[in-house]
Design an enzyme around this catalytic site. Sequence first.
Site, PDB file in Angstrom:
ATOM      1  N   LYS A 204     -18.309 -31.867 -42.390  1.00 40.49           N
ATOM      2  CA  LYS A 204     -18.005 -30.458 -42.649  1.00 40.49           C
ATOM      3  C   LYS A 204     -16.498 -30.283 -42.554  1.00 40.49           C
ATOM      4  O   LYS A 204     -15.896 -30.481 -41.491  1.00 40.49           O
ATOM      5  CB  LYS A 204     -18.714 -29.550 -41.651  1.00 40.49           C
ATOM      6  N   ARG A 214     -16.935 -15.619 -44.377  1.00 43.99           N
ATOM      7  CA  ARG A 214     -16.397 -14.894 -43.218  1.00 43.99           C
ATOM      8  C   ARG A 214     -16.754 -13.410 -43.297  1.00 43.99           C
ATOM      9  O   ARG A 214     -17.045 -12.770 -42.292  1.00 43.99           O
ATOM     10  CB  ARG A 214     -14.879 -15.083 -43.148  1.00 43.99           C
ATOM     11  N   ARG A 225     -10.100 -23.622 -37.707  1.00 45.14           N
ATOM     12  CA  ARG A 225     -11.016 -24.508 -36.979  1.00 45.14           C
ATOM     13  C   ARG A 225     -10.658 -25.976 -37.200  1.00 45.14           C
ATOM     14  O   ARG A 225     -11.530 -26.842 -37.166  1.00 45.14           O
ATOM     15  CB  ARG A 225     -12.451 -24.236 -37.424  1.00 45.14           C
ATOM     16  N   GLU A 241     -18.609 -40.074 -39.579  1.00 41.30           N
ATOM     17  CA  GLU A 241     -19.319 -38.983 -38.914  1.00 41.30           C
ATOM     18  C   GLU A 241     -20.818 -39.052 -39.209  1.00 41.30           C
ATOM     19  O   GLU A 241     -21.652 -38.875 -38.315  1.00 41.30           O
ATOM     20  CB  GLU A 241     -18.756 -37.637 -39.380  1.00 41.30           C
ATOM     21  N   LYS A 256     -20.327 -30.731 -46.552  1.00 36.08           N
ATOM     22  CA  LYS A 256     -19.990 -29.328 -46.822  1.00 36.08           C
ATOM     23  C   LYS A 256     -18.477 -29.151 -46.812  1.00 36.08           C
ATOM     24  O   LYS A 256     -17.827 -29.618 -45.869  1.00 36.08           O
ATOM     25  CB  LYS A 256     -20.627 -28.437 -45.742  1.00 36.08           C
ATOM     26  N   TYR A 321     -26.599 -20.247 -52.888  1.00 36.79           N
ATOM     27  CA  TYR A 321     -26.939 -18.828 -52.947  1.00 36.79           C
ATOM     28  C   TYR A 321     -27.648 -18.471 -54.245  1.00 36.79           C
ATOM     29  O   TYR A 321     -28.181 -17.369 -54.363  1.00 36.79           O
ATOM     30  CB  TYR A 321     -25.670 -17.988 -52.758  1.00 36.79           C
TER      31      TYR A 321
END
Length: 331
Positions: A204, A214, A225, A241, A256, A321
């Site tokens: 990610k 957001r 982040r 990862e 992502k 979406y």
Amino acid sequence: MSRFPQSRLRRLRQSAPVRNLVRETSLEARQLVLPMFVREGLTEQAPIGSMPGVVQHSLDSLRAAAVEAAEAGVGGVMLFGVPEVRDAQGSGADDPDGILNVATAALVAEVGDALVVQTDLCLDEFTDHGHCGVLAPSTGSGTQPSVDNDATLDRYRSMALAQARAGSHLLGLSGMMDGQVAALREALDSEGFQDTLLLAYSAKYASAFYGPFREAVDSQLQGDRRTYQMDPGNRREGVREALFDVDEGADIVMVKPAMGFLDVLREVRDAVDVPVWAYQVSGEYAMVEAAAANGWINRDAAILESLMSIRRAGADAVLTYWAVEAARWLR
């Protein structure tokens, strides 16, 4: 030496039936997962300005939309909760009466036999600082807040149990804390939730394409982040990862965003033997919708092409979406 005209590659493109028969990659409704936002206190759905066609749901509209998703044949829904009250510890995240856990139970009762009810397991929607974990004590004025990895794992354990008790079939570990998969697998197994699936958001990235999200979760984040989400310049690290997460017990791993990281997606797919998913994020959605609204691209064709590209790169399933709309076209 050229083999033309004996080898004419256009023979395989000459008609729609031929193209359908030899197509290498398929796209099916069952491979799509619909992200959904449910906001505490709403009595009716509220539109999200930067994501035309996407809404924050009330509990009633959430149930109705989930039924539509099941009827369209999508594979699952991923729930994000937006609470009315936030604090530094994200207390609403593991509250049995918190919006995400209440919504989860409602959807499991409504559509739990028809699709996979999935829940986002991260603190960012629930904290008043917008970070994905518990903050370490301040190291001085003006410094970037530091997220305490191991203290955050304690909060994640509690969240995992709350979501599993609410009936979630699959927990989406999106916080990017080291050791989160192993910690939650142990916590779940110790309480009898051996069948609860873990989806690790393994690669990610700290991406610019999360902007509309957001707004969708009313994020309180100031700053970024980058101390826990990945640097967009790193490909090998994403594979590492994913391998760590599989070793810790992840049932599925995630890349992502999707379209900007198709190379990472391909390498992760080649490196692991568990299902690999990808998330077509809010910024990817917003770009296509904005370009189509201006008449610059064919919206429907662009949606299907983008989804096909993610599948072609190696994703077994795609969070998007457009899941319900695309599923209807595909069926």
